[in-house]
Motif scaffolding. Structure first.
Motif, PDB file in Angstrom:
ATOM      1  N   PHE A 120     -13.678 -47.105  -0.209  1.00 40.19           N
ATOM      2  CA  PHE A 120     -14.246 -47.356   0.880  1.00 40.19           C
ATOM      3  C   PHE A 120     -13.920 -46.063   2.094  1.00 40.19           C
ATOM      4  O   PHE A 120     -14.872 -45.878   3.034  1.00 40.19           O
ATOM      5  N   SER A 121     -12.873 -45.597   1.772  1.00 46.87           N
ATOM      6  CA  SER A 121     -12.219 -44.411   2.427  1.00 46.87           C
ATOM      7  C   SER A 121     -13.893 -43.258   2.151  1.00 46.87           C
ATOM      8  O   SER A 121     -14.056 -43.167   1.161  1.00 46.87           O
ATOM      9  N   ASN A 122     -13.728 -42.902   3.665  1.00 49.05           N
ATOM     10  CA  ASN A 122     -14.260 -41.579   3.064  1.00 49.05           C
ATOM     11  C   ASN A 122     -13.632 -40.325   2.926  1.00 49.05           C
ATOM     12  O   ASN A 122     -14.211 -39.734   2.072  1.00 49.05           O
ATOM     13  N   PHE A 123     -12.842 -40.827   2.443  1.00 50.84           N
ATOM     14  CA  PHE A 123     -11.480 -40.147   1.859  1.00 50.84           C
ATOM     15  C   PHE A 123     -11.804 -40.117  -0.238  1.00 50.84           C
ATOM     16  O   PHE A 123     -11.323 -39.578  -0.650  1.00 50.84           O
ATOM     17  N   SER A 124     -12.310 -41.050  -0.721  1.00 55.05           N
ATOM     18  CA  SER A 124     -12.771 -41.135  -1.422  1.00 55.05           C
ATOM     19  C   SER A 124     -12.893 -40.620  -2.455  1.00 55.05           C
ATOM     20  O   SER A 124     -14.402 -39.580  -2.189  1.00 55.05           O
ATOM     21  N   ALA A 125     -12.709 -39.971  -3.017  1.00 57.56           N
ATOM     22  CA  ALA A 125     -13.279 -39.006  -4.404  1.00 57.56           C
ATOM     23  C   ALA A 125     -14.651 -39.518  -4.972  1.00 57.56           C
ATOM     24  O   ALA A 125     -15.050 -39.133  -5.994  1.00 57.56           O
ATOM     25  N   HIS A 126     -16.099 -39.786  -4.636  1.00 57.42           N
ATOM     26  CA  HIS A 126     -17.026 -40.237  -4.556  1.00 57.42           C
ATOM     27  C   HIS A 126     -18.444 -39.216  -4.305  1.00 57.42           C
ATOM     28  O   HIS A 126     -18.694 -39.495  -3.489  1.00 57.42           O
ATOM     29  N   GLY A 127     -18.319 -38.303  -5.028  1.00 57.42           N
ATOM     30  CA  GLY A 127     -19.074 -37.431  -4.499  1.00 57.42           C
ATOM     31  C   GLY A 127     -20.772 -37.885  -4.393  1.00 57.42           C
ATOM     32  O   GLY A 127     -21.287 -38.669  -4.708  1.00 57.42           O
ATOM     33  N   PHE A 128     -21.854 -36.691  -3.707  1.00 59.33           N
ATOM     34  CA  PHE A 128     -23.070 -36.948  -3.391  1.00 59.33           C
ATOM     35  C   PHE A 128     -24.355 -35.822  -2.948  1.00 59.33           C
ATOM     36  O   PHE A 128     -23.703 -35.048  -2.626  1.00 59.33           O
ATOM     37  N   ASP A 129     -25.132 -35.968  -3.523  1.00 60.91           N
ATOM     38  CA  ASP A 129     -26.066 -35.120  -2.761  1.00 60.91           C
ATOM     39  C   ASP A 129     -26.982 -35.837  -1.515  1.00 60.91           C
ATOM     40  O   ASP A 129     -27.057 -37.014  -1.762  1.00 60.91           O
ATOM     41  N   LEU A 130     -26.652 -34.607  -1.031  1.00 58.81           N
ATOM     42  CA  LEU A 130     -27.524 -35.110   0.103  1.00 58.81           C
ATOM     43  C   LEU A 130     -27.777 -34.598   1.326  1.00 58.81           C
ATOM     44  O   LEU A 130     -27.508 -32.800   1.700  1.00 58.81           O
ATOM     45  N   ASP A 131     -28.961 -34.041   1.823  1.00 61.93           N
ATOM     46  CA  ASP A 131     -29.886 -32.913   3.203  1.00 61.93           C
ATOM     47  C   ASP A 131     -29.369 -31.020   2.268  1.00 61.93           C
ATOM     48  O   ASP A 131     -29.292 -30.547   2.286  1.00 61.93           O
ATOM     49  N   GLY A 132     -30.426 -31.731   0.269  1.00 63.64           N
ATOM     50  CA  GLY A 132     -29.993 -30.727  -0.352  1.00 63.64           C
ATOM     51  C   GLY A 132     -28.776 -29.871  -0.506  1.00 63.64           C
ATOM     52  O   GLY A 132     -28.751 -28.410  -0.927  1.00 63.64           O
ATOM     53  N   HIS A 133     -28.071 -30.402  -0.580  1.00 62.12           N
ATOM     54  CA  HIS A 133     -26.052 -29.666  -0.676  1.00 62.12           C
ATOM     55  C   HIS A 133     -25.476 -31.134  -1.556  1.00 62.12           C
ATOM     56  O   HIS A 133     -25.751 -32.595  -1.480  1.00 62.12           O
ATOM     57  N   TRP A 134     -24.353 -30.481  -2.123  1.00 59.29           N
ATOM     58  CA  TRP A 134     -23.462 -31.696  -2.886  1.00 59.29           C
ATOM     59  C   TRP A 134     -22.545 -31.766  -2.095  1.00 59.29           C
ATOM     60  O   TRP A 134     -22.083 -30.342  -1.123  1.00 59.29           O
ATOM     61  N   TRP A 135     -22.129 -33.325  -1.615  1.00 50.86           N
ATOM     62  CA  TRP A 135     -20.644 -33.206  -0.969  1.00 50.86           C
ATOM     63  C   TRP A 135     -19.697 -33.480  -1.528  1.00 50.86           C
ATOM     64  O   TRP A 135     -20.114 -35.058  -2.104  1.00 50.86           O
TER      65      TRP A 135
ATOM     66  N   ARG B 249     -23.886 -43.431   8.054  1.00 44.90           N
ATOM     67  CA  ARG B 249     -24.394 -44.413   7.759  1.00 44.90           C
ATOM     68  C   ARG B 249     -24.893 -43.587   6.881  1.00 44.90           C
ATOM     69  O   ARG B 249     -25.142 -44.274   5.474  1.00 44.90           O
ATOM     70  N   ARG B 250     -25.776 -42.518   6.879  1.00 40.66           N
ATOM     71  CA  ARG B 250     -26.622 -41.802   5.583  1.00 40.66           C
ATOM     72  C   ARG B 250     -25.455 -41.097   4.647  1.00 40.66           C
ATOM     73  O   ARG B 250     -25.884 -41.408   3.467  1.00 40.66           O
ATOM     74  N   ALA B 251     -24.485 -41.244   5.060  1.00 40.53           N
ATOM     75  CA  ALA B 251     -23.032 -40.464   3.793  1.00 40.53           C
ATOM     76  C   ALA B 251     -22.886 -42.044   3.278  1.00 40.53           C
ATOM     77  O   ALA B 251     -22.435 -41.896   2.114  1.00 40.53           O
ATOM     78  N   VAL B 252     -23.102 -42.978   4.220  1.00 41.26           N
ATOM     79  CA  VAL B 252     -21.963 -44.114   2.858  1.00 41.26           C
ATOM     80  C   VAL B 252     -23.479 -44.630   2.048  1.00 41.26           C
ATOM     81  O   VAL B 252     -22.999 -44.534   0.923  1.00 41.26           O
ATOM     82  N   ALA B 253     -24.535 -44.471   2.607  1.00 39.92           N
ATOM     83  CA  ALA B 253     -25.258 -45.288   1.743  1.00 39.92           C
ATOM     84  C   ALA B 253     -25.647 -44.426   0.571  1.00 39.92           C
ATOM     85  O   ALA B 253     -25.444 -44.674  -0.864  1.00 39.92           O
ATOM     86  N   ALA B 254     -26.065 -43.279   0.872  1.00 37.84           N
ATOM     87  CA  ALA B 254     -25.822 -41.700  -0.239  1.00 37.84           C
ATOM     88  C   ALA B 254     -25.075 -42.229  -0.907  1.00 37.84           C
ATOM     89  O   ALA B 254     -24.431 -42.193  -2.210  1.00 37.84           O
ATOM     90  N   LYS B 255     -23.104 -42.493  -0.645  1.00 41.97           N
ATOM     91  CA  LYS B 255     -22.300 -42.085  -1.774  1.00 41.97           C
ATOM     92  C   LYS B 255     -21.894 -44.107  -2.340  1.00 41.97           C
ATOM     93  O   LYS B 255     -21.659 -43.767  -4.036  1.00 41.97           O
ATOM     94  N   PHE B 256     -23.042 -45.052  -1.994  1.00 43.18           N
ATOM     95  CA  PHE B 256     -22.771 -46.214  -3.120  1.00 43.18           C
ATOM     96  C   PHE B 256     -24.032 -46.241  -3.374  1.00 43.18           C
ATOM     97  O   PHE B 256     -23.856 -46.387  -4.664  1.00 43.18           O
ATOM     98  N   HIS B 257     -24.896 -45.336  -3.147  1.00 41.66           N
ATOM     99  CA  HIS B 257     -25.823 -45.322  -4.368  1.00 41.66           C
ATOM    100  C   HIS B 257     -26.189 -44.645  -5.545  1.00 41.66           C
ATOM    101  O   HIS B 257     -26.559 -44.057  -6.462  1.00 41.66           O
TER     102      HIS B 257
END
Length: 145
Positions: free
Chosen positions: A16-31, A85-93
């Motif tokens: 649930f931490s924003n520091f967890s190593a669970h990357g995702f694609d959003l806004d045309g980039h990998w985070w 909200r967008r970051a958390v949604a992208a990460k869990f999706h």
């Protein structure tokens, strides 16, 4: 029961931490993490945002994003909750394993257990806004729907 989380290495709720190593694609980039995304969005459209996106660790991304010598985008206070909200949604999706952990929390309250942040977490007095916890619970509700 309330679920408290803070560090990314806590089992099972560190995801649930924003520091967890669970990357995702959003806004045309990998985070690499949601922390990278959140901090970079403070400087959207600038070279500094790209430097943050490529930071080696989420801690470094946070340090770069909190650099007081860099001016934040003018609308930051208005958009920061939506960015989170967008970051958390992208990460869990993007990650079925952590999506299952979030969904397994049922209707329990989720609280970021930090004494240093009264906005995103519970804060020193325990009366903080807990906006990250609220966003996680809202994300959980939307994933169920």
């Amino acid at each position: 029961m309330t679920i408290y989380f803070y560090a990314a290495d806590e089992v099972p709720y560190g995801c649930f931490s924003n520091f967890s190593a669970h990357g995702f694609d959003l806004d045309g980039h990998w985070w690499p993490t949601s922390e990278h995304y959140f901090q970079a969005c403070k400087f959207a459209g600038t070279r500094h945002a790209d430097v943050i996106r490529r930071a080696r660790t989420p801690l470094r991304a946070a340090e770069l994003g909190r650099d007081p010598s860099r001016p934040l985008r003018r609308d930051w206070e208005r958009v920061k909750d939506d960015v989170m909200r967008r970051a958390v949604a992208a990460k869990f999706h993007a990650h079925a394993d952590i999506r299952a952990i979030l969904l397994s929390t049922g209707e329990q309250e989720i609280v970021e257990d930090t004494t240093t942040d009264h906005y995103w977490g519970r804060g020193r007095t325990g009366t903080g806004k807990n906006m990250l916890g609220r966003i996680l619970m809202r994300t959980r509700h939307r994933l169920r729907a």
